[in-house]
Design a protein around this motif. Structure first.
Motif, PDB file in Angstrom:
ATOM      1  N   ALA A 114      -6.769  -3.252  -7.014  1.00 11.77           N
ATOM      2  CA  ALA A 114      -7.990  -2.644  -6.499  1.00 11.77           C
ATOM      3  C   ALA A 114      -7.628  -1.335  -5.805  1.00 11.77           C
ATOM      4  CB  ALA A 114      -8.686  -3.576  -5.510  1.00 11.77           C
ATOM      5  N   MET A 115      -8.583  -0.416  -5.820  1.00  6.04           N
ATOM      6  CA  MET A 115      -8.370   0.863  -5.166  1.00  6.04           C
ATOM      7  C   MET A 115      -9.566   1.175  -4.293  1.00  6.04           C
ATOM      8  SD  MET A 115      -7.815   4.662  -6.688  1.00  6.04           S
ATOM      9  CE  MET A 115      -9.549   5.033  -6.654  1.00  6.04           C
ATOM     10  N   THR A 116      -9.281   1.775  -3.168  1.00  7.62           N
ATOM     11  CA  THR A 116     -10.346   2.288  -2.310  1.00  7.62           C
ATOM     12  C   THR A 116      -9.846   3.592  -1.697  1.00  7.62           C
ATOM     13  OG1 THR A 116     -11.995   1.671  -0.659  1.00  7.62           O
ATOM     14  CG2 THR A 116      -9.705   1.081  -0.186  1.00  7.62           C
ATOM     15  N   SER A 117     -10.732   4.286  -1.030  1.00  6.56           N
ATOM     16  CA  SER A 117     -10.399   5.615  -0.514  1.00  6.56           C
ATOM     17  C   SER A 117     -10.905   5.795   0.902  1.00  6.56           C
ATOM     18  CB  SER A 117     -11.048   6.704  -1.391  1.00  6.56           C
ATOM     19  OG  SER A 117     -10.693   6.539  -2.726  1.00  6.56           O
ATOM     20  N   ASN A 118     -10.250   6.695   1.613  1.00  5.87           N
ATOM     21  CA  ASN A 118     -10.818   7.223   2.847  1.00  5.87           C
ATOM     22  C   ASN A 118     -11.148   8.692   2.576  1.00  5.87           C
ATOM     23  OD1 ASN A 118      -8.358   8.605   3.152  1.00  5.87           O
ATOM     24  ND2 ASN A 118      -7.569   7.171   4.674  1.00  5.87           N
ATOM     25  N   ARG A 119     -11.353   9.490   3.570  1.00  6.49           N
ATOM     26  CA  ARG A 119     -11.771  10.873   3.330  1.00  6.49           C
ATOM     27  C   ARG A 119     -10.736  11.703   2.590  1.00  6.49           C
ATOM     28  NH1 ARG A 119     -13.890  13.257   8.801  1.00  6.49           N
ATOM     29  NH2 ARG A 119     -12.206  11.973   9.590  1.00  6.49           N
ATOM     30  N   SER A 120      -9.447  11.365   2.748  1.00  6.92           N
ATOM     31  CA  SER A 120      -8.427  12.217   2.146  1.00  6.92           C
ATOM     32  C   SER A 120      -7.562  11.548   1.087  1.00  6.92           C
ATOM     33  CB  SER A 120      -7.511  12.774   3.245  1.00  6.92           C
ATOM     34  OG  SER A 120      -6.910  11.711   3.964  1.00  6.92           O
ATOM     35  N   ASP A 121      -7.488  10.213   1.084  1.00  4.57           N
ATOM     36  CA  ASP A 121      -6.532   9.541   0.212  1.00  4.57           C
ATOM     37  C   ASP A 121      -7.131   8.370  -0.553  1.00  4.57           C
ATOM     38  OD1 ASP A 121      -4.108  11.022   1.009  1.00  4.57           O
ATOM     39  OD2 ASP A 121      -4.444  10.072   2.954  1.00  4.57           O
ATOM     40  N   ASP A 122      -6.523   8.091  -1.713  1.00  5.97           N
ATOM     41  CA  ASP A 122      -6.787   6.874  -2.473  1.00  5.97           C
ATOM     42  C   ASP A 122      -5.668   5.890  -2.164  1.00  5.97           C
ATOM     43  OD1 ASP A 122      -9.025   7.858  -3.843  1.00  5.97           O
ATOM     44  OD2 ASP A 122      -7.794   8.661  -5.471  1.00  5.97           O
ATOM     45  N   PHE A 123      -6.015   4.615  -2.069  1.00  3.83           N
ATOM     46  CA  PHE A 123      -5.057   3.535  -1.827  1.00  3.83           C
ATOM     47  C   PHE A 123      -5.200   2.503  -2.937  1.00  3.83           C
ATOM     48  CE2 PHE A 123      -5.980   5.453   2.195  1.00  3.83           C
ATOM     49  CZ  PHE A 123      -4.765   5.480   2.862  1.00  3.83           C
ATOM     50  N   LEU A 124      -4.137   2.316  -3.695  1.00  5.53           N
ATOM     51  CA  LEU A 124      -4.109   1.316  -4.756  1.00  5.53           C
ATOM     52  C   LEU A 124      -3.219   0.169  -4.307  1.00  5.53           C
ATOM     53  CD1 LEU A 124      -4.606   0.418  -7.757  1.00  5.53           C
ATOM     54  CD2 LEU A 124      -2.431   1.570  -8.260  1.00  5.53           C
ATOM     55  N   VAL A 125      -3.721  -1.043  -4.463  1.00  9.27           N
ATOM     56  CA  VAL A 125      -2.945  -2.247  -4.164  1.00  9.27           C
ATOM     57  C   VAL A 125      -2.991  -3.127  -5.408  1.00  9.27           C
ATOM     58  CG1 VAL A 125      -2.743  -4.309  -2.714  1.00  9.27           C
ATOM     59  CG2 VAL A 125      -3.532  -2.147  -1.709  1.00  9.27           C
ATOM     60  N   CYS A 126      -1.821  -3.574  -5.858  1.00 10.43           N
ATOM     61  CA  CYS A 126      -1.720  -4.537  -6.947  1.00 10.43           C
ATOM     62  C   CYS A 126      -1.003  -5.771  -6.413  1.00 10.43           C
ATOM     63  CB  CYS A 126      -0.949  -3.970  -8.131  1.00 10.43           C
ATOM     64  SG  CYS A 126      -1.817  -2.632  -8.987  1.00 10.43           S
ATOM     65  N   ARG A 127      -1.527  -6.939  -6.771  1.00  6.87           N
ATOM     66  CA  ARG A 127      -0.946  -8.216  -6.346  1.00  6.87           C
ATOM     67  C   ARG A 127      -0.511  -8.999  -7.575  1.00  6.87           C
ATOM     68  NH1 ARG A 127      -2.616  -9.872  -1.089  1.00  6.87           N
ATOM     69  NH2 ARG A 127      -2.334  -8.064   0.250  1.00  6.87           N
ATOM     70  N   TYR A 128       0.599  -9.742  -7.441  1.00  8.08           N
ATOM     71  CA  TYR A 128       1.240 -10.430  -8.563  1.00  8.08           C
ATOM     72  C   TYR A 128       1.593 -11.873  -8.204  1.00  8.08           C
ATOM     73  CZ  TYR A 128       2.016  -5.541  -9.824  1.00  8.08           C
ATOM     74  OH  TYR A 128       1.838  -4.208 -10.107  1.00  8.08           O
ATOM     75  N   LEU A 129       1.407 -12.787  -9.171  1.00 12.53           N
ATOM     76  CA  LEU A 129       1.837 -14.178  -9.025  1.00 12.53           C
ATOM     77  C   LEU A 129       2.445 -14.671 -10.336  1.00 12.53           C
ATOM     78  CD1 LEU A 129      -0.914 -16.071  -6.992  1.00 12.53           C
ATOM     79  CD2 LEU A 129       1.445 -15.627  -6.315  1.00 12.53           C
ATOM     80  N   PRO A 130       3.487 -15.467 -10.247  1.00 19.75           N
ATOM     81  CA  PRO A 130       4.352 -15.609  -9.084  1.00 19.75           C
ATOM     82  C   PRO A 130       4.975 -14.257  -8.718  1.00 19.75           C
ATOM     83  CG  PRO A 130       4.935 -17.236 -10.769  1.00 19.75           C
ATOM     84  CD  PRO A 130       3.926 -16.302 -11.371  1.00 19.75           C
ATOM     85  N   ALA A 131       5.266 -14.107  -7.441  1.00 15.89           N
ATOM     86  CA  ALA A 131       5.850 -12.868  -6.934  1.00 15.89           C
ATOM     87  C   ALA A 131       7.221 -12.633  -7.546  1.00 15.89           C
ATOM     88  CB  ALA A 131       5.960 -12.926  -5.417  1.00 15.89           C
ATOM     89  N   GLY A 132       7.599 -11.375  -7.644  1.00 17.22           N
ATOM     90  CA  GLY A 132       8.917 -10.997  -8.143  1.00 17.22           C
ATOM     91  C   GLY A 132       9.810 -10.504  -7.022  1.00 17.22           C
ATOM     92  N   ASN A 133      10.853  -9.776  -7.417  1.00 17.19           N
ATOM     93  CA  ASN A 133      11.808  -9.199  -6.474  1.00 17.19           C
ATOM     94  C   ASN A 133      12.411 -10.265  -5.563  1.00 17.19           C
ATOM     95  OD1 ASN A 133      11.366  -6.729  -7.633  1.00 17.19           O
ATOM     96  ND2 ASN A 133       9.987  -6.008  -6.055  1.00 17.19           N
ATOM     97  N   ILE A 134      12.890 -11.325  -6.193  1.00 17.06           N
ATOM     98  CA  ILE A 134      13.495 -12.434  -5.465  1.00 17.06           C
ATOM     99  C   ILE A 134      15.008 -12.273  -5.491  1.00 17.06           C
ATOM    100  CG2 ILE A 134      13.755 -14.945  -5.385  1.00 17.06           C
ATOM    101  CD1 ILE A 134      11.018 -15.006  -6.962  1.00 17.06           C
ATOM    102  N   VAL A 135      15.614 -12.243  -4.327  1.00 15.62           N
ATOM    103  CA  VAL A 135      17.060 -12.050  -4.199  1.00 15.62           C
ATOM    104  C   VAL A 135      17.800 -13.152  -4.953  1.00 15.62           C
ATOM    105  CG1 VAL A 135      18.997 -11.994  -2.573  1.00 15.62           C
ATOM    106  CG2 VAL A 135      16.867 -10.797  -2.019  1.00 15.62           C
ATOM    107  N   GLY A 136      18.805 -12.723  -5.717  1.00 22.77           N
ATOM    108  CA  GLY A 136      19.671 -13.655  -6.421  1.00 22.77           C
ATOM    109  C   GLY A 136      19.264 -13.941  -7.854  1.00 22.77           C
ATOM    110  N   ILE A 137      18.171 -13.380  -8.340  1.00 18.56           N
ATOM    111  CA  ILE A 137      17.702 -13.616  -9.695  1.00 18.56           C
ATOM    112  C   ILE A 137      18.257 -12.534 -10.611  1.00 18.56           C
ATOM    113  CG2 ILE A 137      15.680 -13.781 -11.203  1.00 18.56           C
ATOM    114  CD1 ILE A 137      15.934 -16.138  -9.297  1.00 18.56           C
ATOM    115  N   LEU A 138      18.759 -12.936 -11.768  1.00 18.48           N
ATOM    116  CA  LEU A 138      19.314 -12.012 -12.760  1.00 18.48           C
ATOM    117  C   LEU A 138      18.187 -11.357 -13.544  1.00 18.48           C
ATOM    118  CD1 LEU A 138      21.720 -10.828 -14.360  1.00 18.48           C
ATOM    119  CD2 LEU A 138      21.510 -12.834 -15.873  1.00 18.48           C
ATOM    120  N   LEU A 139      18.220 -10.043 -13.612  1.00 17.27           N
ATOM    121  CA  LEU A 139      17.331  -9.275 -14.476  1.00 17.27           C
ATOM    122  C   LEU A 139      18.200  -8.652 -15.575  1.00 17.27           C
ATOM    123  CD1 LEU A 139      15.073  -7.468 -11.863  1.00 17.27           C
ATOM    124  CD2 LEU A 139      14.426  -9.321 -13.383  1.00 17.27           C
ATOM    125  N   ARG A 140      17.836  -8.863 -16.791  1.00 18.15           N
ATOM    126  CA  ARG A 140      18.646  -8.364 -17.896  1.00 18.15           C
ATOM    127  C   ARG A 140      18.405  -6.910 -18.152  1.00 18.15           C
ATOM    128  NH1 ARG A 140      15.238  -7.656 -21.828  1.00 18.15           N
ATOM    129  NH2 ARG A 140      13.407  -8.929 -21.971  1.00 18.15           N
TER     130      ARG A 140
END
Length: 140
Positions: A114-140
């Motif tokens: 979702a994205m929303t704005s204030n007077r000067s900026d746009d803010f985009l937030v994306c949410r993911y499940l299951p979450a990633g970036n887990i320490v100790g997991i191999l990425l090929r």
């Protein structure tokens, strides 16, 4: 959003993501917090179980299309190298590839943005499940 995310996942060789309305609603709630406060920081998600993966983007209001916002996250792949997270950056600084690795995290199955704005900026937030970036997991 769905097409740009899934193009990056296809290029990496992992399954596509499905759009999730609940994750999009959670992302919208937090995007409104960022726009209202003007601060740019990850949601601590102190009481959220399970914790959701999160990508944030902020830029000049009305200056960027959705595709460009996500393309900037995908562009981090130039510094990405396969390895065990967090040792996945050519520079040794995992945070320089954190948007990209969350986006292509192999076990993530759904997301919402979702994205929303204030007077000067746009803010985009994306949410993911299951979450990633887990320490100790191999990425090929």
């Amino acid at each position: 959003m769905l097409a740009v995310h899934n193009r990056a996942r296809y290029d990496y060789g992992v399954a596509p993501l499905a759009w999730d309305k609940r994750l999009a609603a959670d992302a919208g709630h937090y995007a409104r917090v960022l726009a209202r406060t003007g601060r740019f920081a990850h949601d601590p998600q102190a009481k959220r179980k399970p914790r959701q993966g999160e990508n944030l983007w902020m830029g000049t209001r009305n200056a960027f299309r959705y595709e460009k916002m996500v393309d900037l996250m995908v562009d981090e792949r130039a510094q990405y190298r396969p390895g065990v997270f967090p040792d996945v950056s050519r520079t040794g600084r995992w945070w320089e590839v954190a948007h990209y690795t969350q986006l292509i995290w192999p076990t993530t199955r759904k997301f919402g943005c979702a994205m929303t704005s204030n007077r000067s900026d746009d803010f985009l937030v994306c949410r993911y499940l299951p979450a990633g970036n887990i320490v100790g997991i191999l990425l090929r």
